[in-house]
Design a protein around this motif. Structure first.
Motif: not given
Length: 357
Positions: A336-356
């Protein structure tokens, strides 16, 4: 042939480069694909991690004041601004017209007017710990689709065989029993509860408190602090002040006692699990995320020295049980705390579509 992804410019906004959250933010950023992201840290006053960040290849830019912060963000042409603490960075990013704003809560947010205003300008939220996430939802600061619960990022080194070195750093013999506490020696971290718990334990048990977050307090201050220490534990209570070598000290502890009232998932708890140190924590936000009572550690009521002393004493008196719990804690945090695990979440969050917003 797969098309190369557009390289995004990400700004990490922190008040200062100090403590666990700053280190975690940069470690997670560095775990992202360097061919897909560039990172800049925008911060105010200098901090203890400046040299480390720059040595890791991260650009550090100074910005002091709300107006300067908005100008700095606007001049950078960033695709994403990820703020770590406070509200000024989110409001500055909104004024600068940044397409995507992400914010991390490291502890449960407060329902202030400033927080509600900043939340309206935030596309996605990350919450350290399930209780932090739950509070944000209950307060209406984030909607479910705009919120992700995460764990702190911690590199988990192999620290087997470092106990002797840790005891040398602490100035204590290998045969002593040592209870550690980490955090600023003030306020919500409750060093007074820690000290009162140590005073209830046998005379051969030492309590060692170190500040791992870069605070200015070197020890409980002044004459009152000295009298408090002398009355409770005398030489058995050691106040180390600010230390940059917390990870090196941890293997010297027989138990880590966490007394904080408002923490998310404490980063030091993850580091302690990696070092094989049994955990005692409070049933405060984030405590139960890492500590499953009787499985990965023991929980106590916040502000209760008697319960804390009882839990610590049980682990000291039952080393086989303590080892079992510490092994289970390490298994719980390793992935859970491996930087690579969070990087997957960050990749999705940074490139996902935000609500208005």
């Amino acid at each position: 042939m797969t098309e190369p992804r557009t390289r995004l410019r990400v700004a990490l906004v922190l008040d200062r480069l100090e403590g666990g959250p700053a280190r975690a933010a940069i470690a997670a950023a560095l775990a992202l694909d360097p061919e897909a992201y560039t990172h800049t840290v925008i911060t105010g006053a200098p901090g203890g991690l400046d040299a480390w960040a720059e040595g890791s290849g991260v650009e550090v830019v100074r910005a002091a004041g709300h107006g300067t912060l908005a100008e700095t963000i606007g001049a950078g042409g960033y695709d994403v601004v990820h703020t770590h603490g406070g509200t000024a960075g989110r409001l500055a990013a909104a004024r600068a017209g940044v397409p995507r704003v992400v914010h991390t809560w490291y502890s449960p947010p407060a329902p202030t007017i400033a927080e509600r205003r900043a939340a309206r300008h935030t596309g996605m939220f990350l919450a350290v710990g399930t209780r932090t996430a739950s509070r944000a939802l209950r307060l209406g600061l984030a909607s479910p689709e705009r919120l992700r619960a995460i764990w702190p990022v911690v590199a988990l080194p192999d620290r087997a065989g470092t106990r002797t070195r840790a005891r040398q750093l602490l100035g204590l013999p290998l045969g002593a029993q040592v209870v550690g506490g980490i955090g600023p020696a003030r306020g919500a971290w409750r060093p007074d509860v820690f000290a009162r718990a140590i005073a209830r334990l046998p005379d051969h048990v030492y309590g060692v408190w170190a500040d791992g977050d870069g605070g200015p307090v070197a020890r409980l201050p002044g004459r009152v602090g000295r009298r408090f220490t002398e009355r409770l534990g005398g030489e058995r209570l050691m106040w180390l002040g600010r230390r940059d070598d917390i990870a090196d000290l941890l293997p010297g502890f027989d138990v880590l006692a966490m007394t904080g009232r408002h923490e998310g998932v404490p980063q030091v708890a993850v580091e302690a699990a990696a070092a094989g140190v049994p955990l005692v924590g409070t049933a405060a936000p984030g405590g139960p995320d890492i500590i499953r009572a009787g499985e990965t550690g023991l929980l106590t009521a916040p502000g209760n020295p008697a319960q804390l002393a009882g839990a610590v004493g049980y682990l000291l008196d039952n080393p086989a049980e303590a080892r079992r719990m510490s092994r289970a804690a390490l298994e719980r945090v390793a992935d859970r705390c491996d930087p690579r695990s969070l990087s997957v979440t960050l990749d999705l969050v940074y490139r996902g579509s935000s609500p208005a917003v």
